[in-house]
Scaffold this motif. Structure first.
Motif, PDB file in Angstrom:
ATOM      1  N   ASP B  84     -21.225  33.941  15.677  1.00 55.60           N
ATOM      2  CA  ASP B  84     -21.857  35.257  15.812  1.00 55.60           C
ATOM      3  C   ASP B  84     -23.337  35.111  15.492  1.00 55.60           C
ATOM      4  O   ASP B  84     -23.728  34.187  14.793  1.00 55.60           O
ATOM      5  CB  ASP B  84     -21.212  36.264  14.836  1.00 55.60           C
ATOM      6  CG  ASP B  84     -20.018  36.996  15.460  1.00 55.60           C
ATOM      7  OD1 ASP B  84     -20.024  37.203  16.686  1.00 55.60           O
ATOM      8  OD2 ASP B  84     -19.097  37.368  14.714  1.00 55.60           O
ATOM      9  N   PRO B  85     -24.163  36.054  15.976  1.00 56.87           N
ATOM     10  CA  PRO B  85     -25.611  35.892  15.780  1.00 56.87           C
ATOM     11  C   PRO B  85     -26.078  36.153  14.350  1.00 56.87           C
ATOM     12  O   PRO B  85     -25.545  37.008  13.658  1.00 56.87           O
ATOM     13  CB  PRO B  85     -26.210  36.932  16.731  1.00 56.87           C
ATOM     14  CG  PRO B  85     -25.125  37.908  17.007  1.00 56.87           C
ATOM     15  CD  PRO B  85     -23.835  37.180  16.864  1.00 56.87           C
ATOM     16  N   SER B  86     -27.090  35.395  13.932  1.00 54.69           N
ATOM     17  CA  SER B  86     -27.814  35.686  12.693  1.00 54.69           C
ATOM     18  C   SER B  86     -28.909  36.692  13.005  1.00 54.69           C
ATOM     19  O   SER B  86     -29.458  36.705  14.104  1.00 54.69           O
ATOM     20  CB  SER B  86     -28.478  34.431  12.140  1.00 54.69           C
ATOM     21  OG  SER B  86     -27.519  33.471  11.776  1.00 54.69           O
ATOM     22  N   ASP B  97     -15.492  38.185  13.732  1.00 55.39           N
ATOM     23  CA  ASP B  97     -14.457  37.778  14.682  1.00 55.39           C
ATOM     24  C   ASP B  97     -13.060  37.774  14.070  1.00 55.39           C
ATOM     25  O   ASP B  97     -12.062  37.933  14.768  1.00 55.39           O
ATOM     26  CB  ASP B  97     -14.789  36.402  15.257  1.00 55.39           C
ATOM     27  CG  ASP B  97     -16.065  36.447  16.098  1.00 55.39           C
ATOM     28  OD1 ASP B  97     -16.170  37.361  16.937  1.00 55.39           O
ATOM     29  OD2 ASP B  97     -16.940  35.609  15.908  1.00 55.39           O
ATOM     30  N   ARG B  98     -12.997  37.602  12.759  1.00 53.01           N
ATOM     31  CA  ARG B  98     -11.682  37.577  12.098  1.00 53.01           C
ATOM     32  C   ARG B  98     -10.967  38.912  12.199  1.00 53.01           C
ATOM     33  O   ARG B  98      -9.745  38.967  12.086  1.00 53.01           O
ATOM     34  CB  ARG B  98     -11.837  37.210  10.627  1.00 53.01           C
ATOM     35  CG  ARG B  98     -12.103  35.756  10.365  1.00 53.01           C
ATOM     36  CD  ARG B  98     -11.911  35.443   8.877  1.00 53.01           C
ATOM     37  NE  ARG B  98     -10.593  34.889   8.629  1.00 53.01           N
ATOM     38  CZ  ARG B  98     -10.342  33.576   8.579  1.00 53.01           C
ATOM     39  NH1 ARG B  98     -11.307  32.714   8.739  1.00 53.01           N
ATOM     40  NH2 ARG B  98      -9.126  33.144   8.374  1.00 53.01           N
ATOM     41  N   VAL B 112      -9.302  29.226  11.213  1.00 55.39           N
ATOM     42  CA  VAL B 112     -10.424  29.934  11.825  1.00 55.39           C
ATOM     43  C   VAL B 112     -11.677  29.748  10.973  1.00 55.39           C
ATOM     44  O   VAL B 112     -11.655  30.003   9.768  1.00 55.39           O
ATOM     45  CB  VAL B 112     -10.142  31.450  11.946  1.00 55.39           C
ATOM     46  CG1 VAL B 112     -11.339  32.167  12.567  1.00 55.39           C
ATOM     47  CG2 VAL B 112      -8.889  31.698  12.766  1.00 55.39           C
ATOM     48  N   ARG B 113     -12.740  29.328  11.583  1.00 54.51           N
ATOM     49  CA  ARG B 113     -13.997  29.180  10.879  1.00 54.51           C
ATOM     50  C   ARG B 113     -15.069  29.991  11.602  1.00 54.51           C
ATOM     51  O   ARG B 113     -15.311  29.794  12.792  1.00 54.51           O
ATOM     52  CB  ARG B 113     -14.395  27.705  10.851  1.00 54.51           C
ATOM     53  CG  ARG B 113     -15.676  27.435  10.130  1.00 54.51           C
ATOM     54  CD  ARG B 113     -15.542  27.650   8.631  1.00 54.51           C
ATOM     55  NE  ARG B 113     -16.701  27.109   7.951  1.00 54.51           N
ATOM     56  CZ  ARG B 113     -16.649  26.554   6.745  1.00 54.51           C
ATOM     57  NH1 ARG B 113     -15.513  26.495   6.088  1.00 54.51           N
ATOM     58  NH2 ARG B 113     -17.747  26.088   6.197  1.00 54.51           N
ATOM     59  N   SER B 114     -15.709  30.894  10.858  1.00 52.36           N
ATOM     60  CA  SER B 114     -16.796  31.689  11.438  1.00 52.36           C
ATOM     61  C   SER B 114     -18.119  30.996  11.175  1.00 52.36           C
ATOM     62  O   SER B 114     -18.295  30.367  10.140  1.00 52.36           O
ATOM     63  CB  SER B 114     -16.837  33.084  10.800  1.00 52.36           C
ATOM     64  OG  SER B 114     -15.560  33.674  10.793  1.00 52.36           O
TER      65      SER B 114
END
Lengths: 133, 322
Positions: B84-86, B97-98, B112-114
């Motif tokens: 996801d964007p910073s 996303d989780r 799952v790793r974000s």
């Protein structure tokens, strides 16, 4: 290269109100932190699994359902037995003062934030937990 | 934190906490990250990597949740890297996303790793591929990479996976959009998601017609799959298309060829990054930049001429005319 502080924000249990959690998530992002948000209705086991997989620096839970005296000690206990003993836990929500005092006595529960806490205070508190980061 | 050697030993024993901590070491970069990646490299190449890309809100996370469920049901283990964007202003990020990946909770077969983009301008950063390497080396059968909401020109993603799934929705636009260059050209599978909404069938029909035009003898014919997360049969059609593509890659050494070109692209990107940062960090450049920029702001030098003069003074041959 340093990684920004990574914080898990989770909503355990059955209450369906996550405005507070989202407000905190936004405040932490604006303070330069990376916030993993899990969404609603998480079991303590799901929260622990997320914290393990994401390798967060801090777990933060929001409880508005009144079940904080059950959920928060349970989450802390699972963190201790899942290799997350060194990760701190904070909580927010509708938590009466005498319950907050009791929860704060649990090792690893760093802070409890009741209604009306300013987001600035939460950010300052978290930054204080990680001097030099 | 335990020492690196200890973490690597625990990792080899399948310890998820160790894998997760090693990913953080990789994220922080530096010599330790290089040591971890060195240890991972010989163990990679076993997982089937699938990149899921498409515009923001197309349903990528939800679809990944459904795919993870389907792969688990067939006995495969799954790793997910979701980017996801910073914020360009604070450097912070909200990794959400989780929220859609409800299947992950409580099943250690789904990891799952974000990941926050931290200034990377690609839909999937180089770091996402590094984390995918860790999950691959950890023994995951399937590694799903979720890109940020991708634009039409986001084509570097093709080097990040074996199979590229482009997810669109009926709101994506008319058939002219499907003719345009870019993202659709790198798709191995196109997915029209939210297929219960109006316009899904006509979009899928248009896309299929385009893929038919682009079809080349002896090459993969990109299928168009209509999906809805509510309809498990449609997800099964998507996993079947992925399995077809996997079999296609396994024939005639295509998978190896594809990985070789991906490795080449990853290497080139790394070199590009290190040259860039070396140049921008050199005090000589900073000094000359400030001096030349003064002439630009004073109106005595057009920007393109300033850029060329500066590049030439650093002995970089400027090939572009402006």
């Amino acid at each position: 290269m340093k990684r920004p502080l990574k914080v898990l924000i989770a909503k355990p249990g059955l209450d369906g109100h996550d405005r507070g959690a989202k407000v905190i998530a936004n405040a932490l992002r604006d303070a330069g932190m990376e916030v993993v948000y899990t969404g609603l209705h998480q079991t303590p086991e799901m929260i622990i699994e997320a914290a393990v997989q994401e390798d967060v620096d801090l777990v933060s839970v929001s409880v508005l359902s009144g079940a904080h005296m059950t959920l928060i000690p349970r989450i802390r206990e699972l963190m201790n037995t899942s290799g997350l003993a060194d990760v701190k836990l904070i909580a927010g929500g509708i938590i009466p003062d005498h319950d907050a005092a009791e929860l704060k006595r649990l090792p690893g529960v760093a802070g409890i934030f009741g209604p009306g806490t300013s987001t600035k205070d939460v950010v300052t508190f978290i930054e204080g937990l990680f001097p030099g980061r | 934190m335990p020492q690196l050697e200890e973490l690597l030993a625990q990792f080899a024993n399948g310890d998820m906490r160790a894998a997760s901590r090693l990913m953080s070491v990789v994220e922080r970069g530096g010599a330790d990250a290089e040591r971890v990646l060195d240890a991972m490299f010989p163990r990679t190449g076993r997982a089937h990597r699938i990149a899921i890309t498409g515009p923001g809100g197309a349903g990528k996370s939800t679809l990944i949740n459904e795919l993870a469920r389907a792969f688990r049901a067939s006995g495969q283990t799954v790793g997910v890297v979701a980017e996801d964007p910073s914020s360009p202003f604070s450097g912070g990020a909200i990794l959400g996303d989780r929220v859609r990946m409800t299947h992950a909770g409580g099943d250690s077969g789904v990891f799952v790793r974000s990941l926050a983009s931290r200034g990377s301008e690609n839909g999937l950063s180089a770091l996402a591929s590094d984390l995918a390497d860790v999950l691959d080396a950890f023994g995951r059968d399937i590694v799903l990479l979720e890109s940020m909401g991708a634009s039409q020109v986001e084509t570097r993603i093709r080097f990040s996976a074996d199979t590229i799934v482009v997810v669109l929705t009926p709101e994506a636009g008319d058939e002219v959009q499907t003719l345009k260059s870019g993202l659709l050209e790198v798709a191995d599978i196109v997915c029209v998601n939210k297929s219960d909404r109006g316009g899904a069938e006509s979009l899928a029909g248009d896309l299929d017609a385009i893929m038919k035009i682009r079809e080349k003898e002896g090459h993969w014919r990109c299928p168009v799959v209509m999906t809805s997360a509510r309809d498990s049969d449609s997800v099964a059609r998507l996993t079947a298309a992925i399995a077809d593509h996997s079999r296609y890659l396994d024939a005639e050494g295509r998978r190896v060829a594809r990985r070789v070109s991906s490795l080449k692209a990853r290497l080139a990107a790394r070199i590009d990054d290190s040259i860039r940062s070396a140049i921008w960090q050199s005090p000589m450049l900073t000094q000359r930049f400030d001096a030349i920029f003064e002439r630009v702001t004073a109106g005595s030098l057009p920007p393109w001429r300033a850029a060329r003069e500066l590049a030439e003074s650093l002995h970089i041959e400027s090939r572009s005319s402006r």
